[in-house]
Design an enzyme around this catalytic site. Structure first.
Site, PDB file in Angstrom:
ATOM      1  N   PRO A 159       0.735  -1.270   0.048  1.00 46.40           N
ATOM      2  CA  PRO A 159      -0.034   0.074   0.008  1.00 46.40           C
ATOM      3  C   PRO A 159       0.998   1.358   0.089  1.00 46.40           C
ATOM      4  O   PRO A 159       1.801   1.483   0.918  1.00 46.40           O
ATOM      5  CB  PRO A 159      -0.849   0.012   1.341  1.00 46.40           C
ATOM      6  CG  PRO A 159      -0.725  -1.514   1.560  1.00 46.40           C
ATOM      7  CD  PRO A 159       0.247  -1.939   0.888  1.00 46.40           C
ATOM      8  N   GLU A 160       0.597   2.109  -1.021  1.00 44.01           N
ATOM      9  CA  GLU A 160       1.360   3.393  -1.014  1.00 44.01           C
ATOM     10  C   GLU A 160       0.028   4.465  -0.637  1.00 44.01           C
ATOM     11  O   GLU A 160      -0.939   3.854  -0.143  1.00 44.01           O
ATOM     12  CB  GLU A 160       1.912   3.686  -2.359  1.00 44.01           C
ATOM     13  CG  GLU A 160       2.705   2.800  -2.882  1.00 44.01           C
ATOM     14  CD  GLU A 160       3.460   2.788  -4.343  1.00 44.01           C
ATOM     15  OE1 GLU A 160       3.463   4.262  -4.519  1.00 44.01           O
ATOM     16  OE2 GLU A 160       3.851   1.956  -4.863  1.00 44.01           O
TER      17      GLU A 160
ATOM     18  N   ARG B  63      15.455  -1.112  -6.415  1.00 46.33           N
ATOM     19  CA  ARG B  63      14.134  -1.344  -6.522  1.00 46.33           C
ATOM     20  C   ARG B  63      13.615  -1.767  -7.982  1.00 46.33           C
ATOM     21  O   ARG B  63      14.330  -0.964  -9.217  1.00 46.33           O
ATOM     22  CB  ARG B  63      13.189  -0.190  -6.160  1.00 46.33           C
ATOM     23  CG  ARG B  63      13.688   0.464  -4.982  1.00 46.33           C
ATOM     24  CD  ARG B  63      13.430  -0.497  -3.762  1.00 46.33           C
ATOM     25  NE  ARG B  63      12.105  -0.929  -3.790  1.00 46.33           N
ATOM     26  CZ  ARG B  63      10.979  -0.346  -3.036  1.00 46.33           C
ATOM     27  NH1 ARG B  63      11.236   0.855  -2.726  1.00 46.33           N
ATOM     28  NH2 ARG B  63       9.838  -0.850  -3.010  1.00 46.33           N
TER      29      ARG B  63
ATOM     30  N   LYS C 197       1.705   7.011   4.677  1.00 45.43           N
ATOM     31  CA  LYS C 197       1.206   5.720   4.418  1.00 45.43           C
ATOM     32  C   LYS C 197       0.654   5.112   5.856  1.00 45.43           C
ATOM     33  O   LYS C 197       0.516   3.780   5.624  1.00 45.43           O
ATOM     34  CB  LYS C 197       2.159   4.851   3.440  1.00 45.43           C
ATOM     35  CG  LYS C 197       2.784   5.359   2.504  1.00 45.43           C
ATOM     36  CD  LYS C 197       3.943   4.611   1.894  1.00 45.43           C
ATOM     37  CE  LYS C 197       4.621   5.174   0.769  1.00 45.43           C
ATOM     38  NZ  LYS C 197       5.800   4.391   0.456  1.00 45.43           N
TER      39      LYS C 197
END
Length: 294
Positions: free
Chosen positions: A2-3, A279, A59
């Site tokens: 979740p962002e 990433r 967040k």
DNA sequence: CACTTGACCTGTCCGC
DNA sequence: TGCGGACAGGTCAAGT
């Protein structure tokens, strides 16, 4: 995980479902990992309290309680907060939920309310956490002390963003916008999407990105976050909203998880996947040429 | 200090 | 089919 858009979607759902409900039982199934300060007193403390506002900062979700305490929740990579009303148990099944019977093997904490409804904190990878904190002390938590401005708040300006990004002039632009002390809420998906929209190669050093382009980048970050909230967030693997439903943003994505598919601006060009600062990163090399000057 | 890398976990997928 | 390794949306601590 979740962002910002996913956490905001969960927040909106919980804000409809939770306020006014009173805790009856709290079951902590994974302590101390998932609920570091859980203990009998804490559980006892939750019982008798009612849910008030459900807020979000960066967040992180903040569920205020009538006792002057707040439940602070970070979902990290695989956390879920799923609500099940009384009608979901027994005969009827939740309508379009992707989650089956709860609790399941990733359930770490189960909150039961006096009306029989329940809230489940699930987290496959156990990076996420729930903490009970006095409401007045929430903003003093280390993360909140250093986190940057909310990108969607009207009072946050492109100038604020540019000034903060410039503090990371020596690093690449992608890790700079992933840095929560620069701007709150951007994670790997929306970093890739916003950089494509602003036509910036993710490995470009911040010092080589002009103020004008940083301005564009800020506006694109806002646009992509807003669009994703409208679509209920991105479901890559685990993410579901407060009622267990998937988000649909990824079917509108331009680069994320689109490796080897055509760029939406250059149909002959395929989206590439590379690794930037550890990433997974998705780009169109025509839209986002590697900058010279290093 | 600024920046980069590895660790935290479990699950899944891919190549041999 | 079995097994090892890479990888997954976030953040922090430790390293250079």
């Amino acid at each position: 995980m979740p962002e910002l858009p996913e956490v905001e979607t969960v927040r909106r759902g919980l804000a409809e479902l939770l306020p006014g409900r009173e805790f009856r039982v709290v079951r902590v199934l994974e302590s101390p990992k998932s609920f570091p300060n859980a203990c009998e007193q804490v559980e006892q403390f939750l019982i008798d309290s009612k849910v008030g506002d459900v807020r979000r900062r960066a967040k992180v979700l903040i569920i205020d309680l009538s006792t002057g305490y707040s439940l602070v929740v970070h979902l990290k990579m695989t956390g879920q907060l799923v609500f099940r009303g009384e009608e979901s148990f027994g005969a009827g099944h939740p309508t379009d939920s992707l989650i089956g019977e709860l609790p399941d093997r990733s359930t770490r904490v189960e909150f039961e309310f006096i009306d029989g409804s329940k809230l489940f904190f699930n987290d496959q990878r156990k990076f996420g956490w729930v903490k009970l904190v006095p409401m007045a002390e929430v903003e003093m938590m280390p993360f909140f002390q250093k986190v940057g401005p909310e990108p969607l708040e009207p009072e946050t300006t492109a100038t604020d963003f540019t000034e903060r990004v410039r503090r990371r002039n020596g690093t690449m632009i992608k890790p700079a916008i992933l840095d929560q002390t620069v701007i709150a809420g951007v994670g790997n998906i929306y970093a890739d999407e916003a950089l494509w929209a602003a036509k910036i190669h993710p490995e470009t050093r911040v010092r080589y990105v002009s103020d004008e382009r940083l301005n564009t980048l800020f506006n694109e970050i806002r646009k992509v976050l807003e669009l994703s909230i409208e679509k209920g967030g991105s479901t890559d693997r685990n993410y579901v909203d407060a009622e267990g439903r998937k988000g649909s943003y990824l079917s509108f994505a331009n680069v994320f998880r689109r490796e080897n598919q055509p760029c939406h601006r250059h149909p002959d060009e395929l989206i590439q996947k590379l690794k930037v600062a550890g990433r997974g990163t998705h780009i169109c090399l025509v839209c986002q040429p590697k900058m010279e000057g290093e």
